[in-house]
Design a protein around this motif. Structure first.
Motif, PDB file in Angstrom:
ATOM      1  N   ARG A   1       6.418   6.496  22.133  1.00  7.44           N
ATOM      2  CA  ARG A   1       6.600   7.317  20.930  1.00  7.44           C
ATOM      3  C   ARG A   1       7.163   6.504  19.762  1.00  7.44           C
ATOM      4  NH1 ARG A   1      10.955  10.086  19.138  1.00  7.44           N
ATOM      5  NH2 ARG A   1       9.858  12.038  18.808  1.00  7.44           N
ATOM      6  N   GLU A   2       7.968   5.471  20.069  1.00 10.40           N
ATOM      7  CA  GLU A   2       8.569   4.632  19.033  1.00 10.40           C
ATOM      8  C   GLU A   2       7.511   4.025  18.099  1.00 10.40           C
ATOM      9  OE1 GLU A   2      11.900   3.791  18.053  1.00 10.40           O
ATOM     10  OE2 GLU A   2      11.869   5.720  19.104  1.00 10.40           O
ATOM     11  N   LEU A   3       6.378   3.628  18.685  1.00 10.49           N
ATOM     12  CA  LEU A   3       5.316   3.022  17.893  1.00 10.49           C
ATOM     13  C   LEU A   3       4.873   3.952  16.772  1.00 10.49           C
ATOM     14  CD1 LEU A   3       2.925   1.044  17.296  1.00 10.49           C
ATOM     15  CD2 LEU A   3       1.651   2.230  19.079  1.00 10.49           C
ATOM     16  N   LEU A   4       4.680   5.251  17.100  1.00  9.17           N
ATOM     17  CA  LEU A   4       4.208   6.204  16.087  1.00  9.17           C
ATOM     18  C   LEU A   4       5.315   6.556  15.105  1.00  9.17           C
ATOM     19  CD1 LEU A   4       1.873   8.453  18.246  1.00  9.17           C
ATOM     20  CD2 LEU A   4       1.216   6.928  16.381  1.00  9.17           C
ATOM     21  N   VAL A   5       6.560   6.559  15.583  1.00  7.74           N
ATOM     22  CA  VAL A   5       7.694   6.847  14.698  1.00  7.74           C
ATOM     23  C   VAL A   5       7.768   5.778  13.597  1.00  7.74           C
ATOM     24  CG1 VAL A   5      10.221   6.965  14.592  1.00  7.74           C
ATOM     25  CG2 VAL A   5       8.996   8.119  16.445  1.00  7.74           C
ATOM     26  N   HIS A   6       7.354   4.566  13.935  1.00 13.51           N
ATOM     27  CA  HIS A   6       7.414   3.476  12.941  1.00 13.51           C
ATOM     28  C   HIS A   6       6.017   2.992  12.553  1.00 13.51           C
ATOM     29  CE1 HIS A   6      11.742   3.171  13.511  1.00 13.51           C
ATOM     30  NE2 HIS A   6      11.496   3.343  14.794  1.00 13.51           N
ATOM     31  N   PHE A   7       5.053   3.896  12.564  1.00 12.54           N
ATOM     32  CA  PHE A   7       3.674   3.484  12.358  1.00 12.54           C
ATOM     33  C   PHE A   7       3.425   2.964  10.937  1.00 12.54           C
ATOM     34  CE2 PHE A   7      -0.994   3.868  12.631  1.00 12.54           C
ATOM     35  CZ  PHE A   7      -1.186   3.328  13.892  1.00 12.54           C
ATOM     36  N   ASP A   8       4.317   3.260  10.012  1.00 10.95           N
ATOM     37  CA  ASP A   8       4.158   2.774   8.628  1.00 10.95           C
ATOM     38  C   ASP A   8       3.995   1.257   8.577  1.00 10.95           C
ATOM     39  OD1 ASP A   8       6.725   2.846   9.649  1.00 10.95           O
ATOM     40  OD2 ASP A   8       7.663   2.749   7.656  1.00 10.95           O
ATOM     41  N   ASN A   9       4.627   0.567   9.510  1.00 15.50           N
ATOM     42  CA  ASN A   9       4.475  -0.897   9.566  1.00 15.50           C
ATOM     43  C   ASN A   9       3.011  -1.280   9.806  1.00 15.50           C
ATOM     44  OD1 ASN A   9       7.318  -1.801   9.451  1.00 15.50           O
ATOM     45  ND2 ASN A   9       7.467  -0.571  11.325  1.00 15.50           N
ATOM     46  N   VAL A  10       2.387  -0.557  10.722  1.00 16.30           N
ATOM     47  CA  VAL A  10       0.983  -0.830  11.050  1.00 16.30           C
ATOM     48  C   VAL A  10       0.112  -0.529   9.834  1.00 16.30           C
ATOM     49  CG1 VAL A  10      -0.914  -0.256  12.616  1.00 16.30           C
ATOM     50  CG2 VAL A  10       1.435  -0.313  13.480  1.00 16.30           C
ATOM     51  N   VAL A  11       0.391   0.605   9.164  1.00 18.67           N
ATOM     52  CA  VAL A  11      -0.387   0.987   7.982  1.00 18.67           C
ATOM     53  C   VAL A  11      -0.311  -0.115   6.926  1.00 18.67           C
ATOM     54  CG1 VAL A  11      -0.646   2.686   6.123  1.00 18.67           C
ATOM     55  CG2 VAL A  11      -0.019   3.447   8.434  1.00 18.67           C
ATOM     56  N   THR A  12       0.890  -0.601   6.679  1.00 17.82           N
ATOM     57  CA  THR A  12       1.083  -1.669   5.690  1.00 17.82           C
ATOM     58  C   THR A  12       0.252  -2.897   6.024  1.00 17.82           C
ATOM     59  OG1 THR A  12       3.362  -0.915   5.463  1.00 17.82           O
ATOM     60  CG2 THR A  12       2.832  -3.069   4.515  1.00 17.82           C
ATOM     61  N   GLU A  13       0.297  -3.313   7.282  1.00 13.77           N
ATOM     62  CA  GLU A  13      -0.418  -4.530   7.677  1.00 13.77           C
ATOM     63  C   GLU A  13      -1.931  -4.336   7.663  1.00 13.77           C
ATOM     64  OE1 GLU A  13       0.434  -7.688   8.120  1.00 13.77           O
ATOM     65  OE2 GLU A  13       2.384  -7.068   7.354  1.00 13.77           O
ATOM     66  N   LEU A  14      -2.370  -3.120   8.045  1.00 12.56           N
ATOM     67  CA  LEU A  14      -3.811  -2.845   8.053  1.00 12.56           C
ATOM     68  C   LEU A  14      -4.429  -3.074   6.679  1.00 12.56           C
ATOM     69  CD1 LEU A  14      -4.210   0.337  10.298  1.00 12.56           C
ATOM     70  CD2 LEU A  14      -5.420  -1.839  10.599  1.00 12.56           C
ATOM     71  N   LYS A  15      -3.656  -2.775   5.604  1.00 14.32           N
ATOM     72  CA  LYS A  15      -4.178  -2.953   4.240  1.00 14.32           C
ATOM     73  C   LYS A  15      -4.497  -4.408   3.940  1.00 14.32           C
ATOM     74  CE  LYS A  15      -3.204   1.231   2.988  1.00 14.32           C
ATOM     75  NZ  LYS A  15      -3.328   2.387   2.311  1.00 14.32           N
ATOM     76  N   LYS A  16      -3.834  -5.326   4.668  1.00 13.78           N
ATOM     77  CA  LYS A  16      -4.024  -6.756   4.371  1.00 13.78           C
ATOM     78  C   LYS A  16      -5.179  -7.368   5.153  1.00 13.78           C
ATOM     79  CE  LYS A  16       0.985  -7.396   4.067  1.00 13.78           C
ATOM     80  NZ  LYS A  16       2.021  -8.043   4.870  1.00 13.78           N
ATOM     81  N   VAL A  17      -5.713  -6.603   6.095  1.00 10.83           N
ATOM     82  CA  VAL A  17      -6.770  -7.150   6.950  1.00 10.83           C
ATOM     83  C   VAL A  17      -8.056  -7.314   6.145  1.00 10.83           C
ATOM     84  CG1 VAL A  17      -8.241  -6.625   8.929  1.00 10.83           C
ATOM     85  CG2 VAL A  17      -5.787  -6.221   9.062  1.00 10.83           C
ATOM     86  N   LYS A  18      -8.771  -8.412   6.385  1.00 12.54           N
ATOM     87  CA  LYS A  18     -10.038  -8.653   5.684  1.00 12.54           C
ATOM     88  C   LYS A  18     -10.971  -7.468   5.871  1.00 12.54           C
ATOM     89  CE  LYS A  18     -10.191 -13.678   6.083  1.00 12.54           C
ATOM     90  NZ  LYS A  18     -10.677 -14.762   6.944  1.00 12.54           N
ATOM     91  N   LYS A  19     -11.716  -7.169   4.821  1.00 17.04           N
ATOM     92  CA  LYS A  19     -12.557  -5.968   4.810  1.00 17.04           C
ATOM     93  C   LYS A  19     -13.481  -5.838   6.029  1.00 17.04           C
ATOM     94  CE  LYS A  19     -13.947  -2.366   2.156  1.00 17.04           C
ATOM     95  NZ  LYS A  19     -15.303  -2.053   2.463  1.00 17.04           N
ATOM     96  N   PRO A  20     -14.275  -6.887   6.359  1.00 17.37           N
ATOM     97  CA  PRO A  20     -15.204  -6.705   7.499  1.00 17.37           C
ATOM     98  C   PRO A  20     -14.475  -6.363   8.798  1.00 17.37           C
ATOM     99  CG  PRO A  20     -15.448  -8.912   6.515  1.00 17.37           C
ATOM    100  CD  PRO A  20     -14.394  -8.211   5.732  1.00 17.37           C
TER     101      PRO A  20
END
Lengths: 467, 371
Positions: A123-142
Motif C-alpha cells: 500500500r505504501e507504493l500507492l500512498v507515495h505514487f506521486d513520485n512515480v507520476v513525476t518520473e513518468l513525465k521524464k520518460v522518452k515518449k516512445p
C-alpha cells in the motif's frame, strides 16, 4: 532457518555455500546505478522498487541506463495496478474504474491513493505514487507510450477478471482460459518489455514479428509460479489450475490436497509441468534475439529460475503440503550461469531437462510425452549449438578410408617435433659450452649423485676452484 | 477430412503391400486419397484388405523381372511405392544373401520395370540406419550427414538398403527414362500394428522379468516412428513427385523432392530406456524405476565381450553381445526439417498414442494365438 541450522545445512552442501559466496564476491554488474546523480524522486522510485519486488529489484537496477528508469517505472505502475486488484477490501464498484482508468491517474501530477486496506503489503507504493507520476513525465515518449498502452490493456483485463463472478468462484476451467489468464498477468508484461527492448535497439526487431516467442516467455514463468504456489493459493481459496486438467485425476479440487489422493495429484502436477515445458524451447529462441548483456541477464535469470523450479516441483508431493522454492545456493549458481551467454543458459536448460526426465515415472500417464518434451528441449539446443558437423564427419569418413595417410602423418609430425627439440637443445648446450660453461662438472656432479661409479678428481678440483 | 476433397494419386502400386509398412500404406491410400490400388507381394494372404476395397493383389517375387513387368503392364501404375524388404533380424550368411537378393537385386528389377512401363513416380523405403556406422552417435543428424558404406558399415542390412537407395535415386530423370521421378524415405525405428520386431522384443524382455536392468545413463535420445506416420510420408512424397511431373519446370534445389532422400521420424526423440519403459507400462508393467539397476556402459561392454567369447567357445551365435550394449547407449536422433519443408510432413499420430495402439495390437495378437 536459524543460524545454527543454516550452518549445518551448508556444512553438508558446500557447493551451495560456494555458489553464494561466488555470486556475492565475484558478480560484477554490467551497469550500476549511480545514486549520487539521482533526483529525490528517482531515489524514491528505487526505494519502492526494492520494497515491492524481491526478485526483480536487483536485475532491474543493473539494466542498461537507457532502459533503467523506464523499466523500473513500468514495474511500479504494474505493481500499483496489482495492489488495487488484489485488495479485497475495495468494493468492486470503486475498483473497476480505478483499474480501467489507471493510465489516466498515472498522468495526474501528485496523484496518490490511500484507500487500500491496512494489510495490503504494497500500500505504501500507492500512498507515495506521486513520485512515480513525476518520473513518468521524464520518460522518452516512445517508451512512455509502450508503458501506457500495456497499462490500459492490463487494467481492463484485471477489471474483466474482477467482474467475472464465475472466475472468482470456480477459478479457471479450460486450458485456453488458463493460458488467457497467464497472458493477462505475464504475457502482456512480456509484450511491453519486448517493445521496450526493440525500441531501444537492445534486441533484434524480429522479436516484434514473432510475438509468440514473447508470449512463451511470459507463459513459462507464470505457469511455473502457478504450479509452485498451488498450496498457498488453495489456502487463499484461489484456483488457477484448469479444471480441464485436474478433473482427469480427481473429482473435487480439494481432493488434490488429500493424502489418500497423492499419486493422482502427482500425475496431475506432471501434466501441469508438461503443459509448462512446451514453452521452454521458444524461451531459448527468444533469448537468442537479445543484443545487450544487461537485458540478457534481466530476461535470462527468471527463465533459468523457472526451469529449475519446474524440476523442483516435478513429482514432488511437498507442493501439496507447503510452499517449496529453490535453495539460495542453487539460485546463486543459476544467476551466475544466466548472466554470461546463451550457451550457458542452454546448458542450464539441458541439465534441468535431464533431471526432470530422471524423475519421470513410467506409471505416470504423461510419462512418454514428458520424455519427448525434454528431448525436444535438447534437440532445440542442438539446432542452435550443434555438436556434430556433417562436413567433418564426411571428411573423417574419407580419412578413415585411406588409413596409411593419417597414421604416417602423425608419425612424421612426432618425429619432426622431437628432432626440432633435440636440435634446439643441442644448440643451447653448444652455445653454453662455447661461452665457458663447465659441462664436465655437471656430469661429474650427476655421477656422484648417482653413487659415484666413475673415479675422478673433478670433485676435489671443483671444490678448490670455488674456494 | 470428410468435407475436403481427397487428393488424387491415379493408379498406385504398393510393392510389399502385405508387409508391416506396406499394408499401412495401402490403408492410408484407401483412407486419405482418391486412387486405384494394386499390391505386389511374395504372398498375399496376410494383411489383405477385404474385397470391397477393390485392391488388386498380385503374387510375385520382385527379383523375377519378367513376371514383374507383366504385372506392371497389367496394373499400369502411375506411382510405385516400394516397401518390400526382408526383416533385418538375422545376421548370418543366409540372410545376407537374402538382403542382397531382395534389397539390391529386387530394387534394381523394380526400377527397370518402372522405366519400361512409363511409371511417373517411384518412392522407395530406405532406412535412417544407412547414416549410422552402428558405433558413433548421430546427434540431430539431417540429410547432409554422409551415408556409411562399405567396410565402415558394420550392418550388412544397412549396406544393402543404402545400395538400393542409390539405385533408386540414380534413376531419377535418368536418360533411360527421363520421365521417371524418384525419391527415398529413410524412417527411423518403425513401430506399430503389424510390427514383429521392436515391440515384440521389448515385450519379451518385460515378460522374462528383465526390465530391471538399464545399460548406460539413459541420457541418449533415440527416434522411434509410428508406422502410420511413415506411410503418410511416403504418400506425401508420391504426391509431390506427381506434382513435379505435371509441372513444366524443374523445381529449385531447396524445394526439390525428386532425386532426394528424406529422413522420417515422429519428430519427438525420447530417451532410449524411456521408450522401453513406456512399452512395458502399456503392456501392464506395474513398475516405476525403483527396481532398476544401472549397468554402466563399460561393464556392459565387458560382459558383452565375455558372452561373445563364451558362445564362440561353444560354437553358437551369441544372444547377448557388445553391439546390444552399444545400441542401448547410442544417441541416434534426427532433424527432419527437410521433410517438413519440402513434403509438408508432420506426424499424424503422436508417439505416446502410437505406443499405446501398437502395444494393444501386440497383446491382442498374443491373446488370439493362445486361444
Amino acid at each position: 532457518m536459524g543460524a545454527a541450522k543454516k550452518a549445518i545445512y551448508y556444512l553438508f552442501h558446500p557447493n551451495e555455500l560456494r555458489s553464494i559466496i561466488q555470486w556475492k564476491v565475484w558478480h560484477e554488474p554490467v551497469h550500476r546505478r549511480d545514486p549520487s546523480k539521482e533526483t529525490p524522486t528517482e531515489k524514491a522510485c528505487f526505494h519502492y522498487l526494492e520494497l515491492t519486488s524481491r526478485s526483480f529489484a536487483a536485475v532491474i537496477q543493473e539494466l542498461n541506463p537507457e532502459l533503467l528508469m523506464p523499466i523500473c517505472l513500468f514495474y511500479l505502475v504494474l505493481r500499483g495496478l496489482d495492489t488495487i486488484e488484489d485488495d479485497m477490501t475495495i468494493d468492486i464498484k470503486d475498483k473497476e474504474p480505478l483499474l480501467r482508468n489507471f493510465h489516466e491517474f498515472m498522468e495526474q501530477d501528485g496523484w496518490t491513493f490511500d484507500k487500500n486496506g491496512p494489510n495490503e503489503k504494497d500500500r505504501e507504493l500507492l500512498v507515495h505514487f506521486d513520485n512515480v507520476v513525476t518520473e513518468l513525465k521524464k520518460v522518452k515518449k516512445p517508451y512512455y507510450e509502450i508503458i501506457k498502452d500495456i497499462t490500459i490493456k492490463m487494467g481492463n483485463g484485471m477489471a474483466d477478471y474482477a467482474l467475472n463472478a464465475e472466475h472468482n468462484i470456480n477459478g479457471v476451467n479450460t486450458i485456453p482460459e488458463y493460458e488467457l489468464y497467464c497472458h493477462y498477468v505475464a504475457g502482456l508484461v512480456g509484450e511491453g518489455l519486448t517493445r521496450l527492448f526493440v525500441t531501444s535497439e537492445l534486441a533484434n526487431p524480429q522479436l516484434l514479428v514473432r510475438m509468440d516467442l514473447t508470449e512463451s516467455m511470459g507463459q513459462f514463468l507464470q505457469k511455473t509460479n502457478i504450479i509452485r504456489d498451488v498450496h498457498e493459493d488453495w489456502l487463499d481459496k484461489r484456483r488457477f489450475w484448469p479444471k480441464e486438467i485436474w478433473s482427469k485425476y480427481v473429482d473435487k479440487w480439494d481432493d488434490l490436497f488429500a493424502p489418500e489422493h497423492r499419486e493422482k495429484a502427482l500425475q496431475c502436477s506432471s501434466e501441469m509441468v508438461l503443459n509448462a515445458l512446451k514453452h521452454a524451447d521458444e524461451c531459448l529462441f527468444y533469448m537468442a534475439g537479445i543484443r545487450d548483456q544487461s537485458v540478457f541477464n534481466f530476461v535470462a535469470i527468471p527463465q533459468s529460475m523457472a526451469i529449475a523450479t519446474l524440476e523442483l516441483v516435478f513429482r514432488n508431493p511437498a507442493i501439496f503440503q507447503r510452499n517449496v522454492k529453490i535453495t539460495k545456493g542453487d539460485a546463486c549458481q543459476l544467476m551466475m550461469e544466466s548472466t554470461q551467454n546463451l550457451r550457458l543458459v542452454c546448458d542450464v536448460f539441458r541439465r534441468y531437462a535431464r533431471r526432470i526426465h530422471k524423475k519421470n515415472d513410467p506409471r505416470d500417464p504423461n510419462f512418454l510425452a514428458i520424455s519427448a518434451q525434454c528431448g525436444k528441449i535438447e534437440q532445440f539446443i542442438e539446432s542452435i549449438f550443434p555438436t556434430q558437423d556433417p562436413k567433418k564427419i564426411a571428411a573423417g569418413q574419407k580419412a578413415a578410408n585411406e588409413p596409411g595417410m593419417d597414421t604416417m602423418d602423425a608419425v612424421f609430425l612426432v618425429i619432426s617435433a622431437l628432432s626440432t627439440l633435440a636440435l634446439i637443445g643441442l644448440l643451447m648446450v653448444g652455445l653454453a659450452w662455447f661461452m665457458g660453461a663447465r659441462m664436465d662438472k655437471l656430469f661429474n656432479n650427476l655421477d656422484q649423485a648417482l653413487g659415484g661409479s666413475v673415479r675422478s678428481p673433478a670433485p676435489v678440483l671443483g671444490g678448490h676452484e670455488e674456494l | 477430412m470428410v468435407s475436403e476433397k481427397k487428393p488424387e494419386l491415379g493408379s498406385v502400386m504398393v510393392i510389399g503391400g502385405c508387409g508391416f509398412l506396406g499394408h499401412h500404406v495401402v490403408r492410408l491410400l484407401l483412407r486419405d486419397y482418391t486412387c486405384a490400388v494394386s499390391v505386389v507381394d511374395l504372398r498375399c494372404t496376410r494383411n489383405r484388405r477385404p474385397d470391397s476395397d477393390a485392391v488388386a493383389y498380385y503374387e510375385a517375387d520382385i527379383t523375377d523381372a519378367e513376371k514383374l513387368e507383366s504385372i506392371f503392364a497389367k496394373a499400369k501404375p502411375d506411382v510405385v511405392v516400394h516397401t518390400a524388404s526382408p526383416p533385418a533380424q538375422a545376421n548370418d550368411s543366409v540372410s545376407h544373401a537374402l538382403f542382397k537378393k531382395v534389397n539390391v537385386d529386387g530394387t534394381a528389377t523394380v526400377v527397370k520395370a518402372c522405366q519400361r512401363t512409363g511409371v511417373k513416380a517411384l518412392v522407395y523405403t530406405s532406412s535412417a540406419s544407412v547414416m549410422s556406422d552402428n558405433r558413433s552417435d548421430l546427434i540431430n543428424a539431417d540429410e547432409r550427414w554422409p551415408v556409411i558404406r562399405g567396410k565402415d558399415q558394420s550392418e550388412y542390412y544397412s549396406e544393402t538398403k543404402a545400395a538400393a537407395e542409390e539405385l533408386v535415386l540414380a534413376a531419377n530423370r535418368a536418360s533411360e527414362s527421363p520421365n521417371l521421378l524418384t525419391c527415398a524415405i529413410r524412417p527411423s525405428g518403425i513401430m506399430g500394428e503389424g510390427d514383429t520386431m521392436v515391440l515384440y522384443h521389448l515385450i519379451n524382455i518385460y515378460r522374462q522379468g528383465r526390465s530391471n536392468v538399464q545399460v548406460g545413463d539413459n541420457d541418449n535420445l533415440f527416434d522411434f516412428t509410428y508406422v502410420e506416420n511413415v506411410a503418410h510420408a511416403h504418400l506425401l512424397a508420391a504426391r509431390a513427385l506427381l506434382l513435379t511431373a505435371a509441372s513444366k519446370t524443374i523445381p529449385l534445389d531447396h524445394e526439390r523432392v525428386d532425386g532426394e532422400a528424406f529422413i522420417i521420424t515422429n519428430d519427438s526423440p525420447v530417451y532410449f530406456w524411456d521408450f522401453a519403459r513406456a512399452v512395458w507400462a502399456a503392456a501392464g508393467s506395474p513398475h516405476g524405476t525403483e527396481h532398476v539397476r544401472v549397468l554402466p556402459r563399460g561393464v556392459g561392454m565387458v560382459l558383452g565381450a565375455l558372452s561373445e567369447l563364451f558362445f564362440w567357445a561353444i560354437g553358437k551365435p551369441p544372444t547377448f553381445n557388445r553391439q546390444r550394449i552399444i545400441y542401448s547407449c547410442m544417441t541416434r536422433y534426427y532433424d527432419i526439417s527437410k521433410a517438413k519443408k519440402r513434403l509438408g510432413y508432420k506426424p499424424l499420430v503422436p508417439l505416446d498414442e502410437g505406443v499405446r495402439r501398437s502395444v494393444k495390437w501386440t497383446l491382442e495378437q498374443e491373446h488370439m494365438k493362445q486361444q
